[in-house]
Design an enzyme around this catalytic site. Structure first.
Site, PDB file in Angstrom:
ATOM      1  N   GLU A 163       0.822  -1.215   0.000  1.00 42.99           N
ATOM      2  CA  GLU A 163       0.000   0.000   0.000  1.00 42.99           C
ATOM      3  C   GLU A 163       0.857   1.267   0.000  1.00 42.99           C
ATOM      4  O   GLU A 163       0.380   2.335  -0.372  1.00 42.99           O
ATOM      5  CB  GLU A 163      -0.960   0.001   1.197  1.00 42.99           C
ATOM      6  CG  GLU A 163      -0.267   0.109   2.539  1.00 42.99           C
ATOM      7  CD  GLU A 163      -1.248   0.041   3.715  1.00 42.99           C
ATOM      8  OE1 GLU A 163      -1.662  -1.080   4.045  1.00 42.99           O
ATOM      9  OE2 GLU A 163      -1.583   1.079   4.288  1.00 42.99           O
ATOM     10  N   HIS A 180      -5.707  -2.423  -1.656  1.00 41.41           N
ATOM     11  CA  HIS A 180      -5.833  -1.629  -0.433  1.00 41.41           C
ATOM     12  C   HIS A 180      -6.925  -0.587  -0.680  1.00 41.41           C
ATOM     13  O   HIS A 180      -6.930   0.069  -1.722  1.00 41.41           O
ATOM     14  CB  HIS A 180      -4.508  -0.920  -0.135  1.00 41.41           C
ATOM     15  CG  HIS A 180      -4.540  -0.030   1.065  1.00 41.41           C
ATOM     16  ND1 HIS A 180      -4.693   1.336   0.977  1.00 41.41           N
ATOM     17  CD2 HIS A 180      -4.454  -0.315   2.373  1.00 41.41           C
ATOM     18  CE1 HIS A 180      -4.681   1.847   2.202  1.00 41.41           C
ATOM     19  NE2 HIS A 180      -4.540   0.877   3.074  1.00 41.41           N
TER      20      HIS A 180
END
Ligand code: CA
Length: 389
Positions: free
Chosen positions: A252, A302
């Protein structure tokens, strides 16, 4: 068709209670929406990842740095625009806030493209491989309370998230390795045999501490161990993946195709978690997805932020090809934050109602069908929560 104006809207409100993860506590919810207007009367919406004052910094990048580069350009030339902005900003940051800012603009250009074509985003990307996607509910945040109170709360909250209809849940850790193992055991008990659980460290461990927690997660049958070590620690990721049975996930905090090429070639991830609102938008996400699949690394996006980010991700998850495919293929999931978020629940004229869908549909969420992202924010809602940057 020409881009006439770009606006950044940073929205914020005080949360009902303080929440924490391994790096910090926070008391405010922030969302950063990007609005791209055109001379054809079509408006596109996008979103930039980045909480709190990061959003205010990104607003300046969107409005003062990127906007002057692309005013007057045809919004349908989104790949040309992406490379123009990236190449002009390369000397000033190939990762981080410039890419977060570009992400919001790029997503808005895809929304415009879908509205002009009269087609949902997933169709512009090649069509839907699935009409609905399973969601997992994350919660179990850190608070300023004792370990014993954390343990009791995490056990109850894990059970409560499964009671909402989610079939998997994700917890935070970050009190320290020994206490964290207690938290994981409590969540495993709370989940029982009703679903799966995942553990998110937000890169708080050394490699040796990550092995200590990871071995406990093997015994507890956790599904994945997220961001165990710092994103820069490629050696740590590779050693953990080679040495632990639990899936190692992360990504992420990585940006663009060149950053992703490096972490994929390093072979340190079982599951990749790209963030479309940070890594460079939908244009770059498609390239990162292709790189992940070229390495046979499954992808579970994410997801953070407002309903605009959730809708964007629903389209991306619908359009994600099966990898490697089969009668009962491996399927991606939608990440869903179960903590208080008005920017997700109240922003849209027609809410996505993820929690209602999860409760009614065995944990599944359907894909928006309208043109572009298929969502429209309330102007009055934005005005109410917008703060000055
Ligand atoms: Ca995470």
């Amino acid at each position: 068709m020409k881009i006439t104006e770009i606006f950044s809207h940073v929205l914020q409100y005080d949360l009902p209670g303080e929440l924490g993860y391994s790096q910090q506590y926070y008391t405010r919810r922030t969302a950063h929406l990007v609005e791209v207007r055109t001379d054809a009367g079509v408006t596109g919406w996008g979103e930039c990842f980045g909480p709190g004052n990061v959003a205010i910094g990104n607003k300046a990048i969107v409005e003062k740095v990127i906007q002057p580069m692309i005013l007057g350009d045809d919004p349908l030339d989104r790949d040309v625009i992406w490379h123009k902005v990236y190449n002009l900003l390369r000397d000033h940051g190939q990762k981080g806030m410039p890419l977060q800012s570009l992400s919001g603009v790029d997503i808005a250009l895809w929304d415009i493209a879908g509205k002009v074509a009269g087609q949902p985003l997933f169709r512009l990307l090649g069509g839907a491989h699935r009409t609905r996607v399973r969601a997992y509910g994350y919660g179990m945040m850190l608070k300023r309370q004792s370990v014993a109170d954390h343990v009791a709360r995490f056990r109850d909250e894990a059970a409560a998230i499964l009671d909402m209809g989610f079939t998997a849940t994700k917890m935070k850790v970050g009190l320290g390795p020994r206490d964290d193992v207690q938290l994981c055991r409590a969540v495993a008990e709370g989940v029982g045999d009703r679903g799966r659980f995942m553990v998110d460290a937000n890169h708080c461990y050394t490699t040796s501490d990550a092995f200590y927690v990871g071995r406990a997660l093997e015994e507890l049958d956790a599904y994945w161990f997220e961001e165990p070590v710092a994103p820069e620690d490629l050696d740590g990721y590779r050693e953990l993946r080679a040495g632990l049975k639990v899936n190692i996930s992360g990504g992420e905090a990585e940006f663009n195709r060149w950053g992703w090429r490096q972490i994929l070639e390093n072979r340190g991830l079982d599951i990749a978690q790209p963030e479309v609102c940070a890594l460079g938008g939908i244009s770059e996400y498609q390239r990162v997805l292709a790189l992940c699949h070229a390495h046979f690394t499954p992808v579970i996006n994410h997801v953070w932020g407002s309903a605009v980010a959730v809708a964007t991700n629903l389209h991306l998850l619908a359009a994600m090809p099966p990898m490697p495919g089969g009668l009962h293929p491996w399927e991606p999931m939608l990440e869903f934050d179960t903590t208080d978020n008005r920017f997700r629940d109240e922003l849209l004229t027609e809410p996505l109602d993820v929690q209602g869908q999860v409760a009614a549909g065995d944990g599944f969420v359907s894909i928006p069908q309208g043109p572009g992202l298929g969502v429209e924010p309330y102007r009055d809602f934005i005005r109410h929560y917008e703060i000055d940057g």
